[in-house]
Scaffold this active site. Structure first.
Site, PDB file in Angstrom:
ATOM      1  N   ARG A   1       0.804  -1.226   0.000  1.00 51.94           N
ATOM      2  CA  ARG A   1       0.000   0.000   0.000  1.00 51.94           C
ATOM      3  C   ARG A   1       0.836   1.275   0.000  1.00 51.94           C
ATOM      4  O   ARG A   1       0.333   2.358  -0.321  1.00 51.94           O
ATOM      5  CB  ARG A   1      -1.024  -0.028   1.140  1.00 51.94           C
ATOM      6  CG  ARG A   1      -2.186  -0.990   0.843  1.00 51.94           C
ATOM      7  CD  ARG A   1      -3.175  -1.049   1.987  1.00 51.94           C
ATOM      8  NE  ARG A   1      -2.593  -1.531   3.205  1.00 51.94           N
ATOM      9  CZ  ARG A   1      -2.403  -2.820   3.510  1.00 51.94           C
ATOM     10  NH1 ARG A   1      -2.772  -3.760   2.655  1.00 51.94           N
ATOM     11  NH2 ARG A   1      -1.856  -3.159   4.649  1.00 51.94           N
TER      12      ARG A   1
ATOM     13  N   GLU B   1       4.063 -10.350  14.344  1.00 49.95           N
ATOM     14  CA  GLU B   1       3.430 -10.852  15.558  1.00 49.95           C
ATOM     15  C   GLU B   1       3.752 -12.341  15.734  1.00 49.95           C
ATOM     16  O   GLU B   1       4.104 -12.796  16.808  1.00 49.95           O
ATOM     17  CB  GLU B   1       1.919 -10.653  15.431  1.00 49.95           C
ATOM     18  CG  GLU B   1       1.266 -10.332  16.729  1.00 49.95           C
ATOM     19  CD  GLU B   1      -0.182  -9.963  16.515  1.00 49.95           C
ATOM     20  OE1 GLU B   1      -0.551  -9.603  15.381  1.00 49.95           O
ATOM     21  OE2 GLU B   1      -0.938 -10.051  17.484  1.00 49.95           O
TER      22      GLU B   1
END
Ligand code: AMP
Length: 170
Positions: free
Chosen positions: A58, A95
């Site tokens: 993005r 994560e």
């Protein structure tokens, strides 16, 4: 201009527990999109930027528009295996597990002053790895720009250059 209304929170995307900041409503609003590009370009107008680098994927949306506004070139930082020429690569923690990004070795050099661009700063791992890549090329980082800084995650602490965020969530 209040951009908050144009960022859509999508709970549990792409996985449970993540609130995804969807920028597509902002992108679809011509005035807001122009505001984003104009305001960010204005912030860095005096920084003698020679190259805007967008981070896949993005970061690729706004970075070329910023490059045009600043009168300089664009270069991509991509996910592994996408760039055809000789690359530097850097790993960073997610994560769960690790990821990697790459840059062409000749994308920028010691003569360049770089503006790094992404949509969202979360933990800062991606931006920090991107900064390491640019420095391995020998270039100077003049700044980093994001649409959204999820400040409660503390990513800005890992960005040791001027950071410009249009929206900050504390
Ligand atoms: P981080 O490395 O944790 O700072 O994550 C930043 C990268 O992951 C950016 O390229 C973002 O596009 C994406 N990202 C992380 N968290 C979010 C989120 N909550 N909403 C949208 N994109 C995110």
């Amino acid at each position: 201009m209040d951009l908050t209304k144009l960022i859509r929170d999508v709970p549990d995307f792409p996985k449970p527990g993540i609130v995804f900041k969807d920028i597509t409503p902002l992108l679809s609003d011509g005035r807001a999109l122009k505001y984003v590009v104009d305001t960010t370009a204005e912030r860095f107008a005096k920084e003698r930027i020679t190259m805007v680098i967008g981070i896949e994927s993005r970061g690729f949306i706004v970075a070329p528009a910023l490059a045009i506004a600043l009168g300089c070139g664009f270069a991509p930082i991509r996910k592994p295996g996408k760039l055809p020429w000789k690359c530097y690569e850097e790993s960073y923690s997610l994560e769960y597990g690790k990821d990697r990004i790459e840059i062409h070795e000749d994308a920028v050099s010691a003569k360049d002053r770089v503006l790094l661009v992404d949509d969202v700063l979360a933990t800062g791992g991606t931006m920090a790895a991107a900064m390491r890549l640019v420095r391995r090329c020998g270039a100077t980082i003049a700044g980093a720009a994001v649409l959204v800084d999820l400040a409660f995650l503390g990513g800005a602490k890992r960005v040791d250059c001027p950071l410009f965020a249009l929206l900050r969530y504390d």
